[in-house]
Design an enzyme around this catalytic site. Structure first.
Site, PDB file in Angstrom:
ATOM      1  N   GLY A   7       0.837  -1.198   0.000  1.00 36.39           N
ATOM      2  CA  GLY A   7       0.000   0.000   0.000  1.00 36.39           C
ATOM      3  C   GLY A   7       0.870   1.245   0.000  1.00 36.39           C
ATOM      4  N   GLY A   9      -0.004   4.544  -1.006  1.00 33.96           N
ATOM      5  CA  GLY A   9      -0.761   5.767  -1.206  1.00 33.96           C
ATOM      6  C   GLY A   9      -0.096   6.941  -0.512  1.00 33.96           C
ATOM      7  N   ARG A  31      -1.234  -1.862  -5.935  1.00 34.19           N
ATOM      8  CA  ARG A  31      -1.961  -2.279  -7.140  1.00 34.19           C
ATOM      9  C   ARG A  31      -1.706  -1.354  -8.320  1.00 34.19           C
ATOM     10  NH1 ARG A  31      -8.134  -3.389  -5.664  1.00 34.19           N
ATOM     11  NH2 ARG A  31      -7.916  -1.268  -4.823  1.00 34.19           N
ATOM     12  N   ASN A  86      -6.198   1.649   9.293  1.00 33.16           N
ATOM     13  CA  ASN A  86      -7.165   2.065  10.314  1.00 33.16           C
ATOM     14  C   ASN A  86      -8.167   0.964  10.621  1.00 33.16           C
ATOM     15  OD1 ASN A  86      -6.192   4.638  10.945  1.00 33.16           O
ATOM     16  ND2 ASN A  86      -7.244   5.567   9.201  1.00 33.16           N
ATOM     17  N   SER A 112      -0.503   8.050  13.094  1.00 35.08           N
ATOM     18  CA  SER A 112      -1.014   9.403  12.943  1.00 35.08           C
ATOM     19  C   SER A 112       0.109  10.295  12.442  1.00 35.08           C
ATOM     20  CB  SER A 112      -1.539   9.938  14.283  1.00 35.08           C
ATOM     21  OG  SER A 112      -2.064  11.240  14.139  1.00 35.08           O
ATOM     22  N   GLY A 114      -0.424  11.968   8.968  1.00 32.03           N
ATOM     23  CA  GLY A 114      -0.926  12.486   7.707  1.00 32.03           C
ATOM     24  C   GLY A 114       0.169  12.875   6.733  1.00 32.03           C
ATOM     25  N   LYS A 164      -5.436   4.370  18.805  1.00 33.52           N
ATOM     26  CA  LYS A 164      -5.564   5.297  17.683  1.00 33.52           C
ATOM     27  C   LYS A 164      -7.023   5.709  17.482  1.00 33.52           C
ATOM     28  CE  LYS A 164      -4.366   7.503  13.854  1.00 33.52           C
ATOM     29  NZ  LYS A 164      -5.487   7.440  12.939  1.00 33.52           N
ATOM     30  N   HIS A 167      -7.738   8.286  20.036  1.00 33.15           N
ATOM     31  CA  HIS A 167      -7.049   9.494  19.569  1.00 33.15           C
ATOM     32  C   HIS A 167      -7.906  10.232  18.551  1.00 33.15           C
ATOM     33  CE1 HIS A 167      -4.691  11.338  16.280  1.00 33.15           C
ATOM     34  NE2 HIS A 167      -3.832  11.724  17.203  1.00 33.15           N
ATOM     35  N   ASN A 168      -8.471   9.497  17.592  1.00 36.27           N
ATOM     36  CA  ASN A 168      -9.288  10.135  16.566  1.00 36.27           C
ATOM     37  C   ASN A 168     -10.592  10.677  17.130  1.00 36.27           C
ATOM     38  OD1 ASN A 168      -7.241   9.266  14.896  1.00 36.27           O
ATOM     39  ND2 ASN A 168      -8.618   8.615  13.271  1.00 36.27           N
ATOM     40  N   GLU A 171      -9.756  13.870  18.624  1.00 32.83           N
ATOM     41  CA  GLU A 171      -9.535  14.807  17.515  1.00 32.83           C
ATOM     42  C   GLU A 171     -10.872  15.366  17.002  1.00 32.83           C
ATOM     43  OE1 GLU A 171      -8.618  13.681  13.064  1.00 32.83           O
ATOM     44  OE2 GLU A 171      -6.801  13.443  14.282  1.00 32.83           O
TER      45      GLU A 171
END
Length: 291
Positions: A7, A9, A31, A86, A112, A114, A164, A167-168, A171
């Protein structure tokens, strides 16, 4: 050390770059062939020396499940799979059991950071046995921010993603508080420069934070946010946080309200407010607005 990374991305691609800058060998699969170093999970596994560590950074749910299923057939006893996406913590327990049946270790890791993680490092929360975590530790050390903080072995399998998730949830509530304060400041005539009020809070106040810094950045780009539509999506982790609170009888009024506020943002014309208006008209003769 060597790492297989599945992955590539926005997050995964930057993580590969940060690890390579730290001197690690990363074999990446995606992919999208334009992003990949290899073109199959089989080729990725073949290029790694044992005991292998493969880090999965794909969307939660079916994509993660299929990747874990395939890796279970390709890896060998003593290898370790890290789920850095996630995923819900309950899925971690399932994946760990599936892999343990074949002698393969499993570590879940909430990440975390970003788009800023490449330069600033990633906050990491991981769960699993001490033995499995030790095999991944050089990778954790390279990805985390500099200094003594920014990573934690949170506990058993599932603990990383649970931490996590919380945490979100926090947030969500913090963003909602900044947003409500901003709207109130914008509403009154006496405050003539809301952006500079927010900027002034960046030093010396108890509400200063990185989120506040990002809010100021957003206001610098679009002072009154005129270019944006008032619509906020949710990734799912806010919902899981509220569900976990219900399961454990823990009151989370601020986090729950912030999640529901996002739902409200998606309504062009609130059905609930139609009923409120109708009731006010019925019992008090209050005026209603017709379409």
């Amino acid at each position: 050390m060597e790492l297989g990374l599945v992955g590539l991305g926005k997050m995964g691609g930057n993580m590969r770059e940060r690890l390579r800058r730290a001197g690690h060998t990363v074999v990446g699969y995606d992919r999208n062939p334009d992003l990949a170093d290899v073109h199959s999970l089989q080729e990725l596994v073949d290029k790694l020396s044992g005991p292998r560590v493969v880090w999965v950074m794909v969307p939660a749910g079916a994509a993660t499940q299929s990747t874990v299923d395939e890796l279970a057939e390709l890896l060998e006893p003593g290898d370790v799979v890290v789920d850095g996406g996630n995923s819900r913590w309950t899925d971690d327990e399932k994946h760990a059991a599936e892999l343990a049946a074949k002698g393969i270790g499993f570590v879940d890791c909430g990440v975390s950071g970003g788009v800023w993680g490449l330069e600033n490092g990633y906050a990491l929360m991981y769960g699993g046995s001490k033995e499995d975590v030790a095999k991944v530790q050089p990778i954790f050390d390279a990805l985390k921010p500099e200094g003594d903080f920014g990573s934690v072995h949170a506990g058993k399998v599932g603990a990383g993603h649970f931490a996590k998730m919380v945490h979100n949830g926090i947030e969500y509530a913090m963003m909602q508080a900044y947003a409500e304060g901003w709207e109130l400041l914008e509403k009154v005539d006496s405050v003539t420069d809301v952006r500079e009020v927010f900027r002034s809070w960046q030093e010396g106040t108890v509400i200063r934070s990185w989120l506040l810094d990002l809010a100021v950045n957003a206001l610098d780009e679009d002072e009154h946010l005129d270019e944006l539509r008032g619509y906020a999506q949710d990734s799912g982790e806010g919902r899981w946080t509220v569900e976990a609170a219900i399961d454990n009888a823990v009151p989370l009024p601020a986090i729950t309200a912030s999640l529901f506020a996002r739902f409200a943002s998606r309504q062009e014309d609130s059905p609930q407010m139609k009923m409120i208006a109708a009731l006010r008209n019925q019992f008090g003769g209050h005026a209603v607005e017709k379409k």
